[in-house]
Design an enzyme around this catalytic site. Sequence first.
Site, PDB file in Angstrom:
ATOM      1  N   HIS A 228      64.000  79.757  13.216  1.00  0.00           N
ATOM      2  CA  HIS A 228      63.334  79.497  11.937  1.00  0.00           C
ATOM      3  C   HIS A 228      62.431  80.634  11.464  1.00  0.00           C
ATOM      4  CE1 HIS A 228      63.760  74.801  11.998  1.00  0.00           C
ATOM      5  NE2 HIS A 228      64.913  75.432  12.144  1.00  0.00           N
TER       6      HIS A 228
ATOM      7  N   CYS B 112      49.813  89.292  27.494  1.00  0.00           N
ATOM      8  CA  CYS B 112      48.435  89.505  27.947  1.00  0.00           C
ATOM      9  C   CYS B 112      48.018  88.231  28.672  1.00  0.00           C
ATOM     10  CB  CYS B 112      47.501  89.903  26.795  1.00  0.00           C
ATOM     11  SG  CYS B 112      47.125  88.621  25.588  1.00  0.00           S
TER      12      CYS B 112
ATOM     13  N   HIS C 170      65.120  79.000   5.608  1.00  0.00           N
ATOM     14  CA  HIS C 170      64.183  79.730   6.475  1.00  0.00           C
ATOM     15  C   HIS C 170      64.023  81.179   6.016  1.00  0.00           C
ATOM     16  CE1 HIS C 170      64.090  76.183   8.849  1.00  0.00           C
ATOM     17  NE2 HIS C 170      65.414  76.219   9.020  1.00  0.00           N
TER      18      HIS C 170
ATOM     19  N   THR D 255      46.209  85.396  27.728  1.00  0.00           N
ATOM     20  CA  THR D 255      46.518  84.177  26.971  1.00  0.00           C
ATOM     21  C   THR D 255      47.720  84.353  26.060  1.00  0.00           C
ATOM     22  OG1 THR D 255      45.120  84.892  25.144  1.00  0.00           O
ATOM     23  CG2 THR D 255      44.068  83.529  26.853  1.00  0.00           C
TER      24      THR D 255
ATOM     25  N   ASP E  61      49.031  94.025  28.850  1.00  0.00           N
ATOM     26  CA  ASP E  61      47.799  94.599  29.378  1.00  0.00           C
ATOM     27  C   ASP E  61      47.831  94.373  30.892  1.00  0.00           C
ATOM     28  OD1 ASP E  61      47.102  91.951  29.743  1.00  0.00           O
ATOM     29  OD2 ASP E  61      45.269  92.009  28.534  1.00  0.00           O
TER      30      ASP E  61
HETATM   31  C1  RB5 Z   1      41.934  90.340  29.417  1.00  0.00           C
HETATM   32  O1  RB5 Z   1      40.975  89.928  30.318  1.00  0.00           O
HETATM   33  C2  RB5 Z   1      42.219  89.226  28.418  1.00  0.00           C
HETATM   34  O2  RB5 Z   1      41.170  89.127  27.506  1.00  0.00           O
HETATM   35  C3  RB5 Z   1      43.534  89.482  27.713  1.00  0.00           C
HETATM   36  O3  RB5 Z   1      44.543  89.588  28.652  1.00  0.00           O
HETATM   37  C4  RB5 Z   1      43.989  88.433  26.736  1.00  0.00           C
HETATM   38  O4  RB5 Z   1      43.971  87.161  27.297  1.00  0.00           O
HETATM   39  C5  RB5 Z   1      43.383  88.472  25.403  1.00  0.00           C
HETATM   40  O5  RB5 Z   1      43.753  87.752  24.477  1.00  0.00           O
END
Ligand code: RB5
Length: 143
Positions: free
Chosen positions: A97, A64, A132, A66, A8
């Site tokens: 694994h 993304c 595995h 996180t 993203d």
């Molecule tokens: C975008 O702001 C953020 O929510 C996205 O990049 C991600 O961290 C979502 O899991």
Amino acid sequence: MKWYAGSDHAGLELRRELVDALRARGEEVIDLGPESTESVDYPDYAKSVCAKVIEEGALGLLICGTGNGIAISANKVKGIRAALATDAFTARMARLHNDANVIVFGARVVGAGVAVDALNAFCDAKFEGGRHQRRVDKMMAIE
Ligand code: RB5
């Protein structure tokens, strides 16, 4: 190996660095974007990358903020085993694994150095099979 990459807006910069790192290793990478930092929805990119991974038996790279949103989205696609990597150990084990076919990073969690190191560990590792394989089979039977 052939790879498909996507992210993203939050993952754009790290995605570009990781795509470069893969290409520097000689991997073929199709980068599905996005190409600007304008806000986009990570499930859209998870879906397009994972469709190609399944269709072509390729590997996927998703990023993304996180890593969680895009990993959860990816794991909704039948046949996808997307692993969120935080370091070389988690990345290596995801391949050894879990036979992960998609590696995921959180661009707001790991720096580029750690992510490149983890991506290289993922590339260098090979699924161990054996016990595995039984676990992966059970995992996939949950779908
Ligand atoms: C975008 O702001 C953020 O929510 C996205 O990049 C991600 O961290 C979502 O899991």
